[in-house]
Write a protein that holds these residues in place. Structure first.
Motif, short mmCIF file in Angstrom:
data_model
loop_
_atom_site.label_atom_id
_atom_site.label_comp_id
_atom_site.label_asym_id
_atom_site.label_seq_id
_atom_site.Cartn_x
_atom_site.Cartn_y
_atom_site.Cartn_z
N THR A 91 0.82 -1.21 0.00
CA THR A 91 0.00 0.00 0.00
C THR A 91 0.85 1.25 0.00
O THR A 91 0.52 2.24 -0.65
CB THR A 91 -0.92 0.02 1.23
OG1 THR A 91 -1.54 -1.24 1.37
CG2 THR A 91 -1.96 1.08 1.12
N TYR B 39 -14.84 -5.46 8.47
CA TYR B 39 -13.56 -4.88 8.84
C TYR B 39 -13.07 -5.50 10.15
O TYR B 39 -13.80 -5.47 11.14
CB TYR B 39 -13.70 -3.36 9.04
CG TYR B 39 -14.04 -2.59 7.80
CD1 TYR B 39 -15.33 -2.54 7.32
CD2 TYR B 39 -13.05 -1.90 7.10
CE1 TYR B 39 -15.64 -1.84 6.17
CE2 TYR B 39 -13.35 -1.19 5.96
CZ TYR B 39 -14.65 -1.17 5.50
OH TYR B 39 -14.95 -0.47 4.36
N SER C 276 -16.56 4.67 2.52
CA SER C 276 -15.22 4.08 2.57
C SER C 276 -14.53 4.46 3.87
O SER C 276 -14.70 5.56 4.38
CB SER C 276 -14.41 4.62 1.39
OG SER C 276 -13.03 4.42 1.63
N THR D 193 -11.20 4.20 4.08
CA THR D 193 -9.80 4.48 3.75
C THR D 193 -9.29 5.77 4.36
O THR D 193 -8.15 5.84 4.79
CB THR D 193 -9.61 4.48 2.22
OG1 THR D 193 -10.05 3.24 1.71
CG2 THR D 193 -8.16 4.67 1.86
N ARG E 233 -5.36 3.72 6.31
CA ARG E 233 -4.80 3.64 4.96
C ARG E 233 -4.79 2.19 4.45
O ARG E 233 -4.81 1.93 3.26
CB ARG E 233 -3.38 4.20 5.02
CG ARG E 233 -2.66 4.26 3.74
CD ARG E 233 -3.02 5.48 2.90
NE ARG E 233 -2.41 5.30 1.59
CZ ARG E 233 -1.18 5.71 1.27
NH1 ARG E 233 -0.48 6.36 2.17
NH2 ARG E 233 -0.69 5.47 0.07
N SER E 234 -4.78 1.23 5.37
CA SER E 234 -4.68 -0.17 4.93
C SER E 234 -5.93 -0.63 4.18
O SER E 234 -5.90 -1.67 3.53
CB SER E 234 -4.46 -1.09 6.12
OG SER E 234 -5.48 -0.90 7.07
N CYS E 235 -7.03 0.14 4.26
CA CYS E 235 -8.24 -0.26 3.55
C CYS E 235 -8.14 0.03 2.06
O CYS E 235 -8.98 -0.43 1.29
CB CYS E 235 -9.46 0.49 4.10
SG CYS E 235 -9.73 0.23 5.83
N GLU E 236 -7.13 0.81 1.65
CA GLU E 236 -7.11 1.30 0.27
C GLU E 236 -7.19 0.19 -0.76
O GLU E 236 -8.10 0.13 -1.57
CB GLU E 236 -5.84 2.14 0.05
CG GLU E 236 -5.81 2.87 -1.26
CD GLU E 236 -4.52 3.64 -1.47
OE1 GLU E 236 -3.90 4.06 -0.47
OE2 GLU E 236 -4.13 3.82 -2.62
N GLU F 89 -10.35 -2.37 -0.21
CA GLU F 89 -11.67 -1.91 -0.65
C GLU F 89 -11.72 -1.94 -2.18
O GLU F 89 -12.76 -2.26 -2.77
CB GLU F 89 -11.95 -0.49 -0.12
CG GLU F 89 -12.31 -0.51 1.36
CD GLU F 89 -12.61 0.87 1.91
OE1 GLU F 89 -12.37 1.87 1.20
OE2 GLU F 89 -13.10 0.93 3.05
N HIS G 48 -13.60 6.81 -1.39
CA HIS G 48 -12.31 6.16 -1.62
C HIS G 48 -11.51 7.01 -2.59
O HIS G 48 -12.04 7.45 -3.60
CB HIS G 48 -12.55 4.77 -2.21
CG HIS G 48 -11.32 3.93 -2.25
ND1 HIS G 48 -10.32 4.08 -3.18
CD2 HIS G 48 -10.91 2.91 -1.46
CE1 HIS G 48 -9.37 3.20 -2.97
NE2 HIS G 48 -9.71 2.47 -1.92
#
Lengths: 383, 206, 210
Positions: free
Chosen positions: A353, B113, B142, B144, B148-151, B154, B168
């Protein structure tokens, strides 16, 4: 340094005097991208101003295949996720199933799991250092040293499970087959000789000028960004965050072993490289203790149902400290023989990421070194 | 590992800390006892920030984002209802009759999540966001901007399930190519005909 | 080679005279210096790397250097699952290799899709688009198996007659050396397979069904 938005505006407006803007697609066929991985890099001269990772070139819909099969048939497919570390992949999955269905594991099986997992961690880190040096241009020699030891470990895996790489050895509730006393003797003999290998490996590289010049200060990852971006594994610990799932979750019998968790100060590529070397030494400590303490006993409860396991409806998330980071499996059961939802938490993909953040402002030559230090395996990134 | 509150306690604390939100506890039938909290769309991001910045929870690490597809189901109920029934002599009397009623329960897509805390070394706390249906209302907020790890995860749920995450920064396909039109992980996905050469998939054996 | 020629060769060599045919010499040079492309897709790539390392040492057989550029390579070892997203790049790389070029399909995935055959993104075998010379099964094949595949390829090169109907592709102006690259469609690749390559492949069981 101009921002990306400003640069794009200037490119759109067709302004002169921008310096050379070059869009390069690094990959998917590239000698240093650790597999079929692509990066769309925008360069101003030699400096990176934008980097977008593109993957999916190895997306083999592992999750859909696992949802169509029984719980037992997913285990050989987990071997092929992070194809360098099949034993730890197996462990992550069987841990999740054990949580889902409430299956206990006998003590001897736990010891053998620790032994094969730490051997896997050792050969993964050795291979990573070899590949990192290969990417830096040391054509093959450190990799040959790493693979020499790896072959010895693969010989042990082959005599134990039948296969060098795709071992398919762990089962929920224990292991597929027990190891012999002769095998344990072989492991003891190998582990006795490995500290000398780590010393030799490290001594050859530690004061190497090119290694130090190219890695110190490159690709710095600050703590807060690492935590927010969900980075785990040696990459997180190189940024100074003390989070090792073996110590946090106390899974298996790791509480019985004394080992340290090395932490880095700067979060640059050099620290990540040193993490691997230090973790190799810690793995050897754990191996020595496990080989001393392994008891006799069964490796699986005879009442455990392997074929036709139908866990009660519910869900569970099980995770382990794999060599690459936090490897987790999220399973939702609807009471039938197939998992309703099977999800893999891929540490390599989530560690990517912040690849762009680490590479901005660096030369394009540093991108390869930074990517090498992230430790990705495309089988896991794409599943 | 410090002890986290139970799911009910957590629900109460969130509802106190983020006024206006409605949290539902989704119980978990397995021995893992990892219960989850279903959030409403309007306050999801506020709840996420509350959990992340709360002094006791400090859930700074969003480990996993999962997309799940729940198909439309049919609920069959046997009910005893009072109905006018014609007797043999033609006269209508009120009697209790058993009737089978089938109601369609619309399916939905779900984003799950899993949150942990790197600072406090506890977890998981599980949040769920559900879409209204599987067809035209597939938007959820969203998370995110919070973690930030959801970017990428998702983006993957969007690619494979079709869940649209509002807010997002860069929502596009991540694993399949851009021109691909299907959402292949959905339960009703049918692969193209020229892909199938062999016999159909075997069912899981008992 | 005819038996009487072989006897003549033996007699002459006993007298210290070395004789050969042009064909034998040409093929001997070619088979002992096959340079593969550094092309690894998945798990089989790790076994391919292990084959080049100190224990199994593919360099003994002439594959001394793996070339990163397709323009300098003779052999593409398709090692690992070919996905539909990657397939156009594989075909493009194959097209960029100059003749004579060979393909080894290493592992079950490259041969037919392997354990991932049931996949919406998996190409069911690279022989749908490019002609394959040697198939080596395994998941992954051991390094010894890859060496066996390499030796099989060397034998195939050695036995190629340079004249006549069965001459190799690079000496036959009518045979194509570049193949059409598939495009990304809405639901899969278009076309799903190259029928000229896939159905005309000798030994392909689907030929019987056509």
């Amino acid at each position: 340094m101009t921002t990306v938005a400003e640069l794009e505006r200037r490119v759109e407006a067709g302004e002169d005097g921008l310096g050379d803007i070059l869009e390069v697609s690094m990959g998917p066929h590239h000698p240093s991208t650790h597999g079929v991985f692509r990066m769309d890099v925008r360069l101003e001269g030699e400096k990176v101003v934008r980097l977008k990772p593109v993957f999916g070139y190895l997306h083999r819909n592992h999750e859909k295949i696992a949802e169509h099969g029984a719980y037992l048939s997913a285990i050989p497919y987990t071997d092929r996720l992070d194809y360098l570390c099949s034993m730890t992949n197996n462990w992550g999955y069987v841990l999740a199933v054990e949580k889902l269905a409430g299956i206990p594991v006998p003590e001897r099986a736990e010891y053998i799991r620790v032994i094969v997992a730490e051997l896997t961690r050792f050969q993964n880190h050795a291979g990573l250092v070899g590949f990192l040096l290969q990417d830096m241009g040391a054509s093959g020699t450190p990799l040959m040293y790493a693979f020499r030891e790896r072959e010895k470990i693969l010989d042990l895996f082959e005599s134990l499970s039948g296969a060098r790489m795709m071992c398919n050895y762990l089962r929920f509730g224990g292991l597929r087959v027990d190891c012999t006393a002769a095998w344990l003797e072989e492991v003891r003999r190998l582990v006795a000789g490995l500290p000398k290998f780590v010393d030799e490996f490290e001594a050859l590289l530690r004061t190497n000028e090119i290694l130090m010049a190219r890695t110190q200060g490159t690709g710095v990852l600050p703590r807060e960004l690492a935590v927010s971006a969900g980075v785990t594994g040696p990459m997180l610990r190189a940024s100074g965050v003390n989070y090792d799932i073996r110590k946090v979750d106390h899974y298996g019998i790791y509480d019985r072993f004394e080992f340290r968790v090395p932490l880095g100060d700067h979060g640059d590529v050099y620290d990540r490289y040193m993490m691997r070397i230090l973790e190799m030494r810690e793995s050897l400590k754990i191996l020595e203790q496990a080989l001393r303490g392994i008891p006799e006993g069964p490796i699986m409860d005879p009442k455990t149902r392997l074929r036709g396991l139908r866990p009660k409806a519910g869900e569970a998330y099980g995770r382990i400290e794999a060599p690459k980071g936090e490897l987790g499996f999220f399973l939702i059961s609807d009471g039938s023989a197939n998992p309703y939802r099977y999800r893999v938490r891929p540490p390599s993909m989530i560690n990517l990421t912040i690849l762009e953040d680490m590479c901005l402002g660096h030369n394009v030559a540093d991108v390869v070194v930074i990517l090498g230090s992230v430790d990705i395996v495309l089988g896991e990134v794409d599943r | 590992m410090s002890a986290l509150p139970t799911a009910e306690d957590l629900k109460a604390q969130i509802e106190a800390g983020v006024p206006g939100t409605a949290v539902t506890v989704v119980p978990n039938g397995s021995p893992s006892a990892q219960h989850s909290l279903l959030l409403d769309h309007g306050h999801a991001r506020a709840v996420a920030l509350f959990l992340r910045d709360h002094a006791e929870f400090r859930l700074d690490f969003c480990s996993l984002v999962t997309g799940v597809d729940w198909l439309d189901t049919e609920l069959t109920e046997k009910l005893k209802v009072k109905k006018m029934v014609a007797g043999p002599d033609g006269a209508e009397t009120e009697q209790e009759v058993e009737e089978v009623r089938k109601t369609k329960v619309p399916g939905y897509l779900e984003a799950v999540y899993h949150l942990f805390s790197m600072e406090k070394k506890h977890g998981p706390i599980i949040l769920r966001l559900r879409t209204a249906n599987r067809t035209d209302q597939t938007h959820v907020p969203s998370l995110t901007p919070v973690w930030r790890s959801c970017e990428f995860q998702e983006r993957e749920a969007f690619d494979l399930y079709g869940i649209v995450f509002d807010g997002h920064p860069d929502l596009r396909r991540i694993l399949m190519w851009d021109g691909f039109e299907d959402h292949p992980m959905r339960k009703d996905y049918v692969p193209p005909a020229d892909d199938i050469l062999a016999a159909p998939r075997p069912e899981a054996h008992a | 080679m005819a038996d009487d020629l072989k006897d003549l060769k033996l007699e002459l060599s006993k007298n210290g005279i070395f004789t050969t045919t042009l064909e034998e010499l040409y093929n001997w040079g070619r088979k002992n210096s096959v340079w593969p492309l550094t092309f690894g897709l998945a798990c089989c790539a790790i076994e391919m790397i292990a084959t080049t390392m100190a224990r199994y040492d593919l360099a003994r057989f002439g594959a001394e250097v793996f070339r990163p550029s397709p323009r300098q390579a003779d052999l593409i070892i398709v090692s690992g699952t070919v996905t539909k997203k990657m397939a156009p790049q594989v075909v493009r790389l194959y097209n960029q290799m100059p003749e004579p070029k060979y393909v080894i399909a290493m592992g079950a995935c490259a041969i037919s899709g392997g354990p991932f055959r049931d996949g919406y993104n998996v190409l069911k075998g690279i022989d749908r688009y490019i002609p394959v010379d040697v198939h080596i099964p395994g998941c992954p094949p051991r390094p010894e198996a890859l060496i066996h595949a390499f030796m099989t390829l060397q034998k195939k090169i050695e036995e190629q007659a340079l004249r006549g109907e069965s001459r190799p592709r690079h000496l036959n102006a009518n045979e194509p050396s570049e193949f059409p690259v598939p495009a990304f469609g809405a639901h899969g690749l278009e076309p799903a397979q190259n029928d000229e390559v896939f159905l005309n492949e000798p030994g392909n069981p689907l030929r019987i069904l056509q």
